[in-house]
Design an enzyme around this catalytic site. Sequence first.
Site, PDB file in Angstrom:
ATOM      1  N   GLY A   1      -1.143  18.418  16.227  1.00 55.73           N
ATOM      2  CA  GLY A   1      -0.992  17.849  14.884  1.00 55.73           C
ATOM      3  C   GLY A   1      -1.598  16.453  14.857  1.00 55.73           C
ATOM      4  O   GLY A   1      -2.297  16.045  15.788  1.00 55.73           O
TER       5      GLY A   1
ATOM      6  N   HIS B   1      14.875  16.865   1.761  1.00 55.76           N
ATOM      7  CA  HIS B   1      13.977  16.438   0.686  1.00 55.76           C
ATOM      8  C   HIS B   1      14.517  16.940  -0.642  1.00 55.76           C
ATOM      9  O   HIS B   1      14.904  18.106  -0.747  1.00 55.76           O
ATOM     10  CB  HIS B   1      12.572  16.999   0.930  1.00 55.76           C
ATOM     11  CG  HIS B   1      11.514  16.337   0.101  1.00 55.76           C
ATOM     12  ND1 HIS B   1      11.463  16.462  -1.265  1.00 55.76           N
ATOM     13  CD2 HIS B   1      10.489  15.529   0.449  1.00 55.76           C
ATOM     14  CE1 HIS B   1      10.428  15.762  -1.720  1.00 55.76           C
ATOM     15  NE2 HIS B   1       9.823  15.183  -0.706  1.00 55.76           N
TER      16      HIS B   1
ATOM     17  N   LEU C   1       7.896  22.849  -0.272  1.00 52.89           N
ATOM     18  CA  LEU C   1       7.985  21.497  -0.826  1.00 52.89           C
ATOM     19  C   LEU C   1       7.066  21.305  -2.028  1.00 52.89           C
ATOM     20  O   LEU C   1       5.947  21.794  -2.043  1.00 52.89           O
ATOM     21  CB  LEU C   1       7.577  20.491   0.247  1.00 52.89           C
ATOM     22  CG  LEU C   1       7.697  19.035  -0.200  1.00 52.89           C
ATOM     23  CD1 LEU C   1       9.121  18.561  -0.050  1.00 52.89           C
ATOM     24  CD2 LEU C   1       6.756  18.142   0.555  1.00 52.89           C
TER      25      LEU C   1
ATOM     26  N   ARG D   1      15.327   9.106  -0.382  1.00 54.08           N
ATOM     27  CA  ARG D   1      15.481  10.565  -0.387  1.00 54.08           C
ATOM     28  C   ARG D   1      16.913  11.016  -0.133  1.00 54.08           C
ATOM     29  O   ARG D   1      17.393  11.951  -0.762  1.00 54.08           O
ATOM     30  CB  ARG D   1      14.610  11.168   0.711  1.00 54.08           C
ATOM     31  CG  ARG D   1      13.195  11.211   0.314  1.00 54.08           C
ATOM     32  CD  ARG D   1      12.354  11.816   1.366  1.00 54.08           C
ATOM     33  NE  ARG D   1      10.986  11.772   0.869  1.00 54.08           N
ATOM     34  CZ  ARG D   1       9.923  12.130   1.554  1.00 54.08           C
ATOM     35  NH1 ARG D   1      10.057  12.570   2.778  1.00 54.08           N
ATOM     36  NH2 ARG D   1       8.739  12.071   1.012  1.00 54.08           N
TER      37      ARG D   1
ATOM     38  N   HIS E   1      14.020  18.704   5.739  1.00 56.31           N
ATOM     39  CA  HIS E   1      12.622  18.303   5.618  1.00 56.31           C
ATOM     40  C   HIS E   1      12.069  17.603   6.850  1.00 56.31           C
ATOM     41  O   HIS E   1      10.935  17.832   7.243  1.00 56.31           O
ATOM     42  CB  HIS E   1      12.480  17.379   4.409  1.00 56.31           C
ATOM     43  CG  HIS E   1      11.082  16.931   4.141  1.00 56.31           C
ATOM     44  ND1 HIS E   1      10.055  17.818   3.897  1.00 56.31           N
ATOM     45  CD2 HIS E   1      10.528  15.700   4.065  1.00 56.31           C
ATOM     46  CE1 HIS E   1       8.934  17.138   3.683  1.00 56.31           C
ATOM     47  NE2 HIS E   1       9.192  15.857   3.801  1.00 56.31           N
TER      48      HIS E   1
ATOM     49  N   ARG F   1      13.974   8.297   6.778  1.00 50.44           N
ATOM     50  CA  ARG F   1      12.564   7.944   6.737  1.00 50.44           C
ATOM     51  C   ARG F   1      12.101   7.816   5.299  1.00 50.44           C
ATOM     52  O   ARG F   1      12.475   8.618   4.456  1.00 50.44           O
ATOM     53  CB  ARG F   1      11.766   9.037   7.429  1.00 50.44           C
ATOM     54  CG  ARG F   1      10.347   9.133   6.965  1.00 50.44           C
ATOM     55  CD  ARG F   1       9.587  10.203   7.683  1.00 50.44           C
ATOM     56  NE  ARG F   1       9.611  11.503   7.031  1.00 50.44           N
ATOM     57  CZ  ARG F   1       8.756  11.878   6.076  1.00 50.44           C
ATOM     58  NH1 ARG F   1       7.841  11.058   5.628  1.00 50.44           N
ATOM     59  NH2 ARG F   1       8.826  13.090   5.564  1.00 50.44           N
TER      60      ARG F   1
HETATM   61  C1  LIG Z   1       5.940  20.128   3.459  1.00 57.19           C
HETATM   62  C2  LIG Z   1       5.858  18.779   4.081  1.00 57.19           C
HETATM   63  C3  LIG Z   1       5.257  17.727   3.394  1.00 57.19           C
HETATM   64  C4  LIG Z   1       5.172  16.469   3.952  1.00 57.19           C
HETATM   65  N1  LIG Z   1       4.583  15.448   3.251  1.00 57.19           N
HETATM   66  C5  LIG Z   1       4.496  14.219   3.814  1.00 57.19           C
HETATM   67  C6  LIG Z   1       3.869  13.149   3.117  1.00 57.19           C
HETATM   68  O1  LIG Z   1       3.377  13.303   2.011  1.00 57.19           O
HETATM   69  N2  LIG Z   1       3.811  11.948   3.717  1.00 57.19           N
HETATM   70  C7  LIG Z   1       4.328  11.730   4.962  1.00 57.19           C
HETATM   71  O2  LIG Z   1       4.236  10.622   5.458  1.00 57.19           O
HETATM   72  N3  LIG Z   1       4.912  12.739   5.645  1.00 57.19           N
HETATM   73  C8  LIG Z   1       5.011  13.969   5.102  1.00 57.19           C
HETATM   74  N4  LIG Z   1       5.617  14.980   5.792  1.00 57.19           N
HETATM   75  C9  LIG Z   1       6.003  14.763   7.189  1.00 57.19           C
HETATM   76  C10 LIG Z   1       4.779  14.822   8.089  1.00 57.19           C
HETATM   77  O3  LIG Z   1       3.842  15.724   7.568  1.00 57.19           O
HETATM   78  C11 LIG Z   1       5.115  15.257   9.493  1.00 57.19           C
HETATM   79  O4  LIG Z   1       6.212  14.541   9.963  1.00 57.19           O
HETATM   80  C12 LIG Z   1       3.961  15.000  10.439  1.00 57.19           C
HETATM   81  O5  LIG Z   1       2.781  15.540   9.933  1.00 57.19           O
HETATM   82  C13 LIG Z   1       4.238  15.535  11.810  1.00 57.19           C
HETATM   83  O6  LIG Z   1       3.070  15.415  12.589  1.00 57.19           O
HETATM   84  P1  LIG Z   1       3.102  15.706  14.135  1.00 57.19           P
HETATM   85  O7  LIG Z   1       1.724  15.498  14.639  1.00 57.19           O
HETATM   86  O8  LIG Z   1       4.190  14.940  14.771  1.00 57.19           O
HETATM   87  O9  LIG Z   1       3.526  17.240  14.244  1.00 57.19           O
HETATM   88  P2  LIG Z   1       2.864  18.575  13.651  1.00 57.19           P
HETATM   89  O10 LIG Z   1       1.796  18.323  12.678  1.00 57.19           O
HETATM   90  O11 LIG Z   1       3.985  19.443  13.249  1.00 57.19           O
HETATM   91  O12 LIG Z   1       2.152  19.206  14.909  1.00 57.19           O
HETATM   92  C14 LIG Z   1       2.863  19.753  15.976  1.00 57.19           C
HETATM   93  C15 LIG Z   1       1.879  20.385  16.923  1.00 57.19           C
HETATM   94  O13 LIG Z   1       2.528  20.750  18.111  1.00 57.19           O
HETATM   95  C16 LIG Z   1       2.163  22.062  18.491  1.00 57.19           C
HETATM   96  N5  LIG Z   1       3.287  22.582  19.268  1.00 57.19           N
HETATM   97  C17 LIG Z   1       4.592  22.671  18.909  1.00 57.19           C
HETATM   98  N6  LIG Z   1       5.321  23.148  19.915  1.00 57.19           N
HETATM   99  C18 LIG Z   1       4.480  23.368  20.940  1.00 57.19           C
HETATM  100  C19 LIG Z   1       4.641  23.845  22.266  1.00 57.19           C
HETATM  101  N7  LIG Z   1       5.844  24.177  22.759  1.00 57.19           N
HETATM  102  N8  LIG Z   1       3.546  23.961  23.042  1.00 57.19           N
HETATM  103  C20 LIG Z   1       2.325  23.616  22.568  1.00 57.19           C
HETATM  104  N9  LIG Z   1       2.119  23.136  21.325  1.00 57.19           N
HETATM  105  C21 LIG Z   1       3.179  23.012  20.529  1.00 57.19           C
HETATM  106  C22 LIG Z   1       1.870  22.759  17.205  1.00 57.19           C
HETATM  107  O14 LIG Z   1       0.997  23.832  17.418  1.00 57.19           O
HETATM  108  C23 LIG Z   1       1.211  21.642  16.408  1.00 57.19           C
HETATM  109  O15 LIG Z   1      -0.155  21.580  16.723  1.00 57.19           O
HETATM  110  C24 LIG Z   1       5.714  16.243   5.234  1.00 57.19           C
HETATM  111  C25 LIG Z   1       6.315  17.284   5.927  1.00 57.19           C
HETATM  112  C26 LIG Z   1       6.424  18.535   5.357  1.00 57.19           C
HETATM  113  C27 LIG Z   1       7.157  19.598   6.089  1.00 57.19           C
END
Ligand SMILES: Cc1cc2nc3c(=O)[nH]c(=O)nc-3n(C[C@H](O)[C@H](O)[C@H](O)COP(=O)(O)OP(=O)(O)OC[C@H]3O[C@@H](n4cnc5c(N)ncnc54)[C@H](O)[C@@H]3O)c2cc1C
Lengths: 599, 252
Positions: A14, A257, A267, A301, A369, A405
Amino acid sequence: MDVIHTDVLVIGGGLAGLRAALGARKRGQKVIILSLVPPKRSHSAAAQGGMQASLGNTAKGAGDNEDIHFEDTVRGSDWGADQEVARMFVHTAPKAVRELAAWGVPWNRVQAGPRDVIIDSQRVTLTEPEAAHGLITARDFGGTKKWRTCYVSDGTGHAMLYAVSDRTIAEGIPVHERMEAVSLIHDGERCYGAIVRNLISGKLLAYVARATCIATGGFGRIYQSTTNAVINEGIGAAIALETGVVPLANMEAVQFHPTAIFPAGILVTEGCRGDGGLLRDVDGHRFMPDYEPEKKELASRDVVSRRMEAHIRSGKGASNRFGEHLWLDITLLGEAHINGKLREVKEICQHFLGIDPAKQWIPVRPAQHYSMGGIRTDAHGAARGLSGLFACGEAACWDLHGFNRLGGNSVAETVVAGMIVGEAIADFCATPEGDMHVSTALVRDCREQENARFADIATSRGQESASVLMQRMQAIMSEKVGIVRNGDDLTVAVDELKNLLLRSRQIGLRSSAPGANPELTTAWRVQKMLKLALCVAYGALQRSESRGAHFREDYPRRDDAQWLKRTLAFWRDPEQRVPTLEYENLDVRHMELPPGWRG
Amino acid sequence: MISILRRKNDTQPTRRLCIQVLRHNPADAASVPHLQAFEIAEAEGMTLFIALNEIRATQDPSLQFDFVCRAGICGSCAMLIDGRPGLACRTLTRDLGTTITLAPLPFFELIGDLSVNTGKWMRGTSERLQTWIHSSAQTDLDALEAPMEPELAEAIYELDRCIECGCCIAGCGTAQMREKFVGAVGLNKIARFRLDPRDDRSNDDFYELIGDDDGVFGCMSLLGCHDVCPKQLPLQTQIAYLRRKMAVIGLA
Ligand SMILES: Cc1cc2nc3c(=O)[nH]c(=O)nc-3n(C[C@H](O)[C@H](O)[C@H](O)COP(=O)(O)OP(=O)(O)OC[C@H]3O[C@@H](n4cnc5c(N)ncnc54)[C@H](O)[C@@H]3O)c2cc1C
């Protein structure tokens, strides 16, 4: 045995993982990224509304700066945040937005001159400054003093994730897709990588690395009603917990949320309210001003979600055959605005509800959320308890968000943390500690142990069904560990979850398909998810106060005298049935902004 | 007036759905592709995401498919729905007949049943077409960002909305014949970077990438891609425009 060696192993593709990988790669480290899915399908893509950074380019953002962003963040967190981290974060966020702009994110831009907006249900004309024409613009989000949320229509996360992912392709960083980290290789002091399951073949491999970074996102799927993707099951956090030495922090701090469409839980962004949308009840009455005369729909929120639930409980919910809900009204924003700036929302309404949000109200109800809690790290992402292990993004708790948050602070956090933690990983690799002497026996044992776990499940004659246990866990969490909590419900929840954990050892499979049998995958995961659910429920039961998103109706006040503390959950003995909780004090003397009224 | 959910008439009886899935598990040497039928009761607001998960939970736990966001955003769940490429997560069963046939997207490597390896294909295409901003400029992260016209930013986003689901490839006549054809997804990406002033590449550079039959000249203008794109990207106009630009370079 299949062993892959690398300097840095990033678990998670991500925004956080990709950005951290880029940082380490830039400093000359060999990096491999693992992901359950192609990285562009990570849940970061679903972020709609935007990213906070105090650029202050717009009329309504004028005068914004890091200090104000800092204060908003700390207040929003209900003083749970680590203020050193919050400082670093607000300072770095503007840089992160600009870096993303250089990488191609098509941020919406300021159009100089007058423009009509809706504020507090009134049409207002704002005049954007000539000098700012073409700079990155911002919209309003809840809990912020200024309009600070930079955005790309309502596809902000998508645009960010694609730009950062394309950057990793440009740098030639390999992403091993459809790979799941299933345990960490460690000796109780140092982490040496991970055991990984290939989700196509079902085979286990060992990835041996000098530094390992967990960036696996949130764990919303322990709840029934959630905005999270189906892959947000928290396995990354769970494998850290299962080391026995790495704690998960503030797991009871779970955000709900206000506006998930009902009942699907998908969402629709806070940008709907930021841009002027209103919440209405069964009578069409706009009820938020009755409760929050100042901030109305744009209170924090946690506050809005609680008010909505209370309003429904007071008998003012609308209902359809799935149950009770409220209405989100964005019709007043007009078709042009919706088509341009809220198009994902429009598509979601069309496809999942069969309505046109420019003409009809959207049925909404709060849903799980965001996970404020996660793997406890220091301010540079180094995990507590194991050298060589790092974490960033939603999976981590370096503690930017405390107990609540702010919208827009999470995608900002992912890239900012990626920038900071990527550097910290490279620094670590450059020190003597970053060198590694790993015993092949240890790697083999770790793999054998994991192999045995999968084999046990696959050959078990147990009578329990993984999907039944999963659904039951999700129901308990949504019903008893939700927005409004109390001691009685939480006690029942913990007891039932403990029981489910025991039952999860008796899961038997109905199918034995070769390859990565999806039933086996679920059976293995539910055991881990139950431990996370117990960390949340048990932490919530012990915390006899209300703070941010953790609301106890039996202890409705924040209690700084007792609870200005961060919860640390350990799972030291595999046989234990609830986590061991410890607490660390937040030091008021080091707080730039001492605890006060949230406003 | 308070608007309500479009609702099925309460007097209408619940439909029984017959969902036929084209099944095959390449990991199993004994597996041969075959259609398997599952019967379920339709529920209000049921999507194929809900239906397939119900089948997996209650009838056949080995059934393979890919869902991630289940909101039409991530592009994981593209499949052939009654022969037509589409996103399963946002397809409502009420818009389909009582017999629904599901098959994996053709052309991509099959992982099992309805799961295909679009990720691998997309990464390969990205590497080939170098789908990232090429810039020699050093960005000063502490200085004001370079301005951009608001309409231009919006126009770039319009093309940036592609979710790499693979529907356009599955709906493409050329892709069935030319294995290396970059498809609408690839051409749209080139159009996107070409439009972006932050990318230094010239038309000549882009010609190197797509100026042949595996690129823009391979398109037969059948427009299958345009019709099936779940994000309704303006593929038809973009490809036509790109072809004209590239033809000029080719002639020079
Ligand atoms: C619907 C929605 C809307 C949102 N809108 C906003 C917004 O407008 N503004 C804002 O600031 N935040 C928003 N958020 C929150 C924000 O999007 C997330 O908190 C953030 O994108 C998380 O990013 P990340 O890189 O930590 O994880 P993620 O993007 O969830 O990525 C996780 C990664 O880990 C990998 N993974 C997981 N487990 C394993 C494993 N065991 N082994 C190998 N790979 C694994 C997955 O494949 C993925 O690639 C929103 C969240 C949601 C749910």
